[in-house]
Design a protein around this motif. Structure first.
Motif, PDB file in Angstrom:
ATOM      1  N   THR A 342       0.838  -1.196   0.000  1.00 53.64           N
ATOM      2  CA  THR A 342       0.000   0.000   0.000  1.00 53.64           C
ATOM      3  C   THR A 342       0.875   1.248   0.000  1.00 53.64           C
ATOM      4  O   THR A 342       1.933   1.285   0.635  1.00 53.64           O
ATOM      5  N   TYR A 343       0.410   2.295  -0.708  1.00 55.71           N
ATOM      6  CA  TYR A 343       1.180   3.525  -0.882  1.00 55.71           C
ATOM      7  C   TYR A 343       0.289   4.737  -0.706  1.00 55.71           C
ATOM      8  O   TYR A 343      -0.903   4.704  -0.989  1.00 55.71           O
ATOM      9  N   ARG A 344       0.902   5.840  -0.313  1.00 56.07           N
ATOM     10  CA  ARG A 344       0.299   7.134  -0.575  1.00 56.07           C
ATOM     11  C   ARG A 344       0.277   7.329  -2.085  1.00 56.07           C
ATOM     12  O   ARG A 344       1.139   6.827  -2.804  1.00 56.07           O
ATOM     13  N   GLU A 345      -0.650   8.123  -2.541  1.00 60.89           N
ATOM     14  CA  GLU A 345      -0.711   8.355  -3.982  1.00 60.89           C
ATOM     15  C   GLU A 345       0.558   9.020  -4.501  1.00 60.89           C
ATOM     16  O   GLU A 345       1.031   8.711  -5.603  1.00 60.89           O
ATOM     17  N   THR A 346       1.147   9.903  -3.715  1.00 60.13           N
ATOM     18  CA  THR A 346       2.354  10.595  -4.166  1.00 60.13           C
ATOM     19  C   THR A 346       3.555   9.674  -4.272  1.00 60.13           C
ATOM     20  O   THR A 346       4.546  10.024  -4.916  1.00 60.13           O
ATOM     21  N   ALA A 347       3.489   8.502  -3.641  1.00 62.71           N
ATOM     22  CA  ALA A 347       4.608   7.570  -3.665  1.00 62.71           C
ATOM     23  C   ALA A 347       4.460   6.499  -4.745  1.00 62.71           C
ATOM     24  O   ALA A 347       5.345   5.657  -4.889  1.00 62.71           O
ATOM     25  N   LEU A 348       3.367   6.533  -5.501  1.00 58.72           N
ATOM     26  CA  LEU A 348       3.159   5.502  -6.529  1.00 58.72           C
ATOM     27  C   LEU A 348       2.719   6.075  -7.872  1.00 58.72           C
ATOM     28  O   LEU A 348       3.031   5.496  -8.914  1.00 58.72           O
ATOM     29  N   LEU A 349       1.996   7.191  -7.881  1.00 58.40           N
ATOM     30  CA  LEU A 349       1.387   7.705  -9.105  1.00 58.40           C
ATOM     31  C   LEU A 349       2.214   8.846  -9.692  1.00 58.40           C
ATOM     32  O   LEU A 349       2.613   9.766  -8.980  1.00 58.40           O
ATOM     33  N   TYR A 350       2.427   8.781 -10.990  1.00 61.52           N
ATOM     34  CA  TYR A 350       3.268   9.762 -11.681  1.00 61.52           C
ATOM     35  C   TYR A 350       2.568  10.228 -12.954  1.00 61.52           C
ATOM     36  O   TYR A 350       2.089   9.419 -13.738  1.00 61.52           O
ATOM     37  N   ASP A 351       2.515  11.537 -13.150  1.00 63.40           N
ATOM     38  CA  ASP A 351       1.927  12.122 -14.340  1.00 63.40           C
ATOM     39  C   ASP A 351       3.022  12.823 -15.123  1.00 63.40           C
ATOM     40  O   ASP A 351       3.699  13.716 -14.603  1.00 63.40           O
ATOM     41  N   GLU A 352       3.220  12.431 -16.362  1.00 61.06           N
ATOM     42  CA  GLU A 352       4.315  12.952 -17.168  1.00 61.06           C
ATOM     43  C   GLU A 352       4.278  14.469 -17.307  1.00 61.06           C
ATOM     44  O   GLU A 352       5.311  15.124 -17.389  1.00 61.06           O
ATOM     45  N   GLU A 353       3.086  15.053 -17.361  1.00 63.41           N
ATOM     46  CA  GLU A 353       2.960  16.478 -17.595  1.00 63.41           C
ATOM     47  C   GLU A 353       3.037  17.307 -16.315  1.00 63.41           C
ATOM     48  O   GLU A 353       3.433  18.471 -16.343  1.00 63.41           O
ATOM     49  N   ILE A 354       2.657  16.712 -15.192  1.00 64.45           N
ATOM     50  CA  ILE A 354       2.473  17.485 -13.962  1.00 64.45           C
ATOM     51  C   ILE A 354       3.503  17.148 -12.884  1.00 64.45           C
ATOM     52  O   ILE A 354       3.954  18.023 -12.148  1.00 64.45           O
ATOM     53  N   SER A 355       3.891  15.887 -12.779  1.00 68.42           N
ATOM     54  CA  SER A 355       4.820  15.471 -11.721  1.00 68.42           C
ATOM     55  C   SER A 355       6.244  15.892 -12.080  1.00 68.42           C
ATOM     56  O   SER A 355       6.618  15.964 -13.250  1.00 68.42           O
ATOM     57  N   SER A 356       7.042  16.129 -11.051  1.00 65.45           N
ATOM     58  CA  SER A 356       8.405  16.613 -11.250  1.00 65.45           C
ATOM     59  C   SER A 356       9.399  15.465 -11.261  1.00 65.45           C
ATOM     60  O   SER A 356       9.089  14.316 -10.945  1.00 65.45           O
ATOM     61  N   ASN A 357      10.633  15.812 -11.602  1.00 66.23           N
ATOM     62  CA  ASN A 357      11.736  14.866 -11.532  1.00 66.23           C
ATOM     63  C   ASN A 357      11.900  14.334 -10.118  1.00 66.23           C
ATOM     64  O   ASN A 357      12.166  13.141  -9.899  1.00 66.23           O
ATOM     65  N   GLU A 358      11.693  15.203  -9.154  1.00 70.28           N
ATOM     66  CA  GLU A 358      11.787  14.789  -7.757  1.00 70.28           C
ATOM     67  C   GLU A 358      10.679  13.806  -7.395  1.00 70.28           C
ATOM     68  O   GLU A 358      10.907  12.835  -6.662  1.00 70.28           O
ATOM     69  N   ASN A 359       9.467  14.044  -7.888  1.00 71.09           N
ATOM     70  CA  ASN A 359       8.374  13.092  -7.669  1.00 71.09           C
ATOM     71  C   ASN A 359       8.734  11.720  -8.229  1.00 71.09           C
ATOM     72  O   ASN A 359       8.442  10.687  -7.626  1.00 71.09           O
TER      73      ASN A 359
END
Length: 953
Positions: A342-359
């Motif tokens: 189980t994950y927080r959404e920020t630890a599993l989901l990535y959006d190419e347009e919105i999420s950063s390199n750090e994400n």
């Protein structure tokens, strides 16, 4: 478990700019659902305030008289509230256990569960079980005590059957509910978080990690939903239960495992999948997120990382599937439940347009961390929580290895120095730190167990294991690790078991060590702190001693081990420095250099312009050592030397992100100086790309982000104009965000800080509309950058309203506000004024309580907004400067106010002692000690630092 508290590297280097992306949470205690309680008069409850006795039910550890073997559990979560407005679940459970020693008492954990029928006991050895005489619920120690008229027979097996009811509350622990909106419709997820002591909130169980068993799980649920658990689905059928049509999903039995690794989830999530060599890999999330492709990156890296760990451990992945699921509400960063992570959404989901390199980096390292646990922690489990560091420290170390396999061009293994090694120095330098491993009897209560999930366990654990692997060599280290896992699979261990297998690997390799692995590592595991090595470059003499932030303090836990002084004589000290300087810097953690002459290293840093210095450093000293040398210098040298070296810091992410982040809250006058240093780098990126292109390299992208972050935080006019223009363009057209994903945290923070209510309200509107978790996190952190106190006070109140700020985000939001120079006194006042409510509502067992206390007190050095201290004598102000981030308000450094803060901390500790601090108890002491050290630092260094800033050279 994944790290629950996370500081964004993008904005973590400047004290007056928020640490955006901090991921921490506070857990809530459920409301009492008395109207649902069982009417069974035979089940009694004890008074939790009564004095403990020597009776087994008043002890925190289970007696070793019974050993569980098999559980059969059926649960039915209701995703709609009952007529009273409560969400409930019902369940029935049977546990088969073996009697190890004869006894007339069955103690089994049960917390906040109401028995709806009288428990029954049957014998499985051909003769009837003893009759149950009485049942008593012990709420303090969380036991159900079943007293028998006769004794159980040693060697015989029995089965205990219970039926129960519990609340599916929103407290983020045990079997709980998570809520979210999709297309305007409220949806509910029933999910779990068992670590460390919350499986007992889902069903009666022997809830200790060494009490392993096989679990047969069945879930009843609405036919429109899907059910998940650790095992694969073996049967799914629609049936009628209590006049309600449900789907009954039955899962394959688990492997032998600990209760804290169980998971079961009911939702209407969808998934994407792939099969790799007959292994099913699936990513589950909200329908909107999966349809938007946010699970694709996680799916692409999971297979390579799993296969890497199979090779690394030399043990095949022991399950037929690997499910990973992103939850809207989740306690920590992630949880390694076997086969259903189980994950927080920020630890599993990535959006190419919105999420950063750090994400992206966050996602791959957390996935790698949890997959590492599937063997180290799940297959082989520590016997008790006092050795938690071995589980979490190991997973933290190898998460970089797994991530490197999936993203080999990132050089991500180097980042352990920044993320873990240097970070933990700040904690382990306190006299109130603690050893990695404690005695079992010292870690008993749930809040004591929770307190072990700290930076020491994760980051120091990772650092010493990395050190061990380095001096043994990775080949010998992995050989010992592999035999350890093979020997203890499906069992429990203590950390010395690993030392024994590593020693066997050393012996078989023919390697000669000065001492055994256990003797060498005992000094790092059983005593707190770390040594500082002093080298006299004139004589070659080396000595070492315990490094303390405040050398005058006495360690809370003096060790039987000593930091023994060692001496090394070199006929030619200059040859010694040339040959051994970097090696000692790596091996000794901190290294102090004592000489009357200026070393070649300092000369190299002083020669020419910043770009030339950067080039020479890059060519001559590896990046890890550059970071370490700067870190050592700021902690050990007089400040003139490291400040001279800092003239080249603005040119490299690795160096820039080390000690400036730790000391900026103390020497805030670095702002103007750093602004001058960063201008060249800001101009460089302006000329190179005009901020339109993303640099190709992983750390190069951080360089770009840091250039913008630092330049704006110091009020560079060109930077402020740039970010305000971008933000204004977005406000004019909310459907088109012109800000590049990597730069959003920095831009949002700077624009909101420079703006007012209009900018803040726009950010809040975008926060509420955002459907990508990483974007919501950026906006949530950025709103804490506001400089109007009334806006920050309003924001603080939002943290007590889960409809506005999710409970998982309440702590990190308060900490973000406290990281703001204007918000720090507001956050401190807010926490003190609301402590009783926060503690009782959010629970003393939260993983983030220590983070909350440390976060709101971390700036207790001298830095405050004028209004907070304007009634003090003017001669207490030693320095002030214009700060563009607070709209030209004066920020003062007031020496007199620091002791007042220390007094407030002590008063806070004393005033709320009757309520308690739960897992934040140690953090209170650490905050007091840190504040004391800050006072002494200012007294000792203020004059010299100020003189240097008047005439930098």
């Amino acid at each position: 478990m994944g790290k629950g508290f996370y500081i964004s590297k993008t904005v973590g280097i400047v004290g007056i700019v928020l640490a955006a992306g901090a991921l921490a949470t506070i857990t809530a205690l459920p409301v009492v659902y008395s109207q649902e309680k069982s009417k069974n008069n035979e089940v009694k409850s004890t008074d939790p305030t009564m004095a403990p006795s020597n009776e087994p039910w008043d002890q925190w550890r289970l007696p070793q008289t019974l050993s569980p073997k098999i559980y059969n559990i059926t649960l039915w979560p209701r995703l709609q509230p009952d007529p009273t407005g409560l969400y409930i679940f019902t369940g029935l459970s049977s546990v088969v256990f073996r009697c190890v020693e004869k006894t007339n008492l069955i103690l089994i954990h049960s917390n906040k569960l109401n028995m709806t029928k009288h428990p029954t006991l049957i014998g499985l050895g051909g003769k009837p079980a003893p009759t149950i005489e009485s049942i008593v619920m012990h709420t303090k120690t969380q036991y159900m005590a079943i007293h028998l008229k006769e004794e159980l027979t040693a060697g015989e097996s029995y089965e205990l059957y219970t039926e129960f009811l519990g609340e599916l509350s929103d407290d983020l622990g045990g079997f709980y509910r998570s809520e979210y909106y999709e297309n305007g419709i409220k949806k509910v997820v029933a999910t779990t978080q068992m670590q460390a002591t919350d499986a007992r909130k889902a069903f009666p169980c022997f809830d200790e990690p060494a009490m392993k068993a096989v679990f047969h799980i069945t879930l009843n649920h609405d036919p429109a939903t899907v059910a998940l658990s650790n095992g694969v689905v073996i049967d799914e059928v629609n049936i009628t239960v209590d006049d309600t049509l449900v789907t009954r999903t039955t899962f394959a039995p688990t492997e032998v495992m600990s209760t804290y690794l169980l998971a079961f989830i009911v939702s209407d999530f969808i998934f994407i999948e792939q099969d790799i060599e007959n292994l099913q890999i699936r990513i589950f999330a909200r329908q909107e997120a999966i349809n938007a492709g946010q699970g694709e990156y996680a799916l692409s890296v999971t297979g390579p990382i799993l296969k890497f760990f199979e090779k690394y451990y030399n043990v095949p992945y022991p399950l037929p599937k690997s499910d990973q699921i992103a939850l809207p509400d989740f306690n920590a960063g992630a949880m390694e439940n076997w086969g259903l992570i189980t994950y927080r959404e920020t630890a599993l989901l990535y959006d190419e347009e919105i999420s950063s390199n750090e994400n992206k980096e966050r996602i791959i390292t957390v996935i790698s961390h949890e997959l590492a646990h599937q063997w180290f922690g799940n297959l082989v489990t520590v016997r008790w929580w006092n050795d938690l560091w071995l589980n979490e420290g190991f997973a933290t170390y190898v998460e970089y290895l797994g991530a490197d396999e999936a993203e080999p061009d990132w050089n991500i293994k180097d980042l352990i120095v920044l993320n873990d090694v240097h970070k933990v120095f700040a904690i382990d330098a306190l006299a109130s730190s603690h050893p990695l491993s404690s005695k079992e009897e010292e870690i008993q209560r749930p809040e004591q167990i929770t307190e072990m999930f700290d930076t020491i366990s994760y980051s120091k654990g990772a650092s010493v294991l990395r050190m061990l692997s380095t001096f043994l060599t990775e080949k010998v280290f992995t050989q010992g690790l592999q035999t350890y896992l093979d020997h203890f699979k499906f069992n429990n261990t203590v950390y010395t078991d690993l030392w024994e297998h590593l020693q066997k690997a050393v012996d078989s390799s023919g390697t000669t060590l000065p001492k055994t692995v256990q003797e060498i590592m005992g000094r790092w595991i059983l005593q707190m702190g770390f040594p500082v090595v002093t080298i006299n470059t004139a004589t070659g003499q080396i000595t070492q001693e315990h490094f303390l932030l405040d050398p005058e303090t006495e360690p809370d836990r003096p060790s039987e081990f000593k930091y023994v002084k060692k001496y090394f004589e070199e006929k030619n000290p200059k040859n010694f420095i040339t040959k051994y300087l970097l090696l000692i810097s790596i091996k000794a953690q901190f290294t102090r250099y004592e000489t009357e002459d200026t070393t070649g290293l300092t000369m190299m840093m002083k020669t020419g312009n910043a770009y030339l210095m950067f080039s020479r450093l890059q060519d001559s000293i590896p990046v890890i050592n550059r970071a370490q040398i700067i870190d050592d210098a700021f902690n050990l040298a007089n400040f003139q030397s490291p400040l001279k070296w800092s003239t080249c810091l603005c040119l490299e992410y690795f160096i820039m992100s080390t000690q400036l982040s730790l000391n900026y809250h103390i020497i805030s006058y670095l702002q103007t100086y750093v602004g001058n240093q960063v201008k060249n780098l800001f101009d460089y990126f302006t000329r190179l790309t005009n901020w339109e292109d993303v640099p190709p390299g992983h750390t190069d992208q951080y360089n770009q982000v840091n250039a913008l972050t630092v330049a704006c935080s110091t009020g560079l006019e060109a930077c402020m104009t740039l970010v305000k223009t971008w933000f204004q363009q977005w406000m004019e057209n909310p459907n088109v965000n012109p800000i590049k994903a990597n730069l959003r945290s920095a831009v949002y923070c700077s624009a909101i800080a420079a703006g007012g209510e209009k900018e803040w309200n726009f950010a809040w509107e975008m926060f509420e509309k955002a459907t990508v978790a990483s974007e919501k996190d950026k906006l949530r952190a950025a709103m804490a950058c506001a400089t109007e106190p009334w806006l920050l006070n309003r924001y603080l109140k939002y943290t007590l309203d889960p409809e506005k700020i999710r409970k998982q985000d309440a702590t990190s939001t308060i900490i973000s506000i406290a990281s703001n120079v204007v918000g720090q006194p507001l956050a401190w006042d807010f926490v003190r004024a609301n402590w009783e409510y926060i503690f009782n509502q959010y629970g003393g067992g939260s993983f983030s309580f220590s983070n909350l206390i440390n976060g709101v007190t971390n700036r207790f050095s001298t830095e405050f907004e004028l209004q907070q201290v304007c009634d003090l004598p003017q001669d207490c102000f030693i320095y002030f400067f214009d700060c563009h981030l607070v709209q030209q308000k004066l920020i003062f450094e007031c020496l007199i106010y620091v002791p007042v803060l220390k007094t407030q901390l002590i008063q806070f500790r004393d005033d709320y002692a009757h309520i308690g601090f739960g897992s934040g108890t140690l953090a209170i002491q650490q905050s007091i000690e840190r504040t004391t050290a800050n006072i002494k630092w200012v007294e000792k260094n203020q004059k010299a630092v100020l003189e240097w800033f008047k005439n930098p050279s």
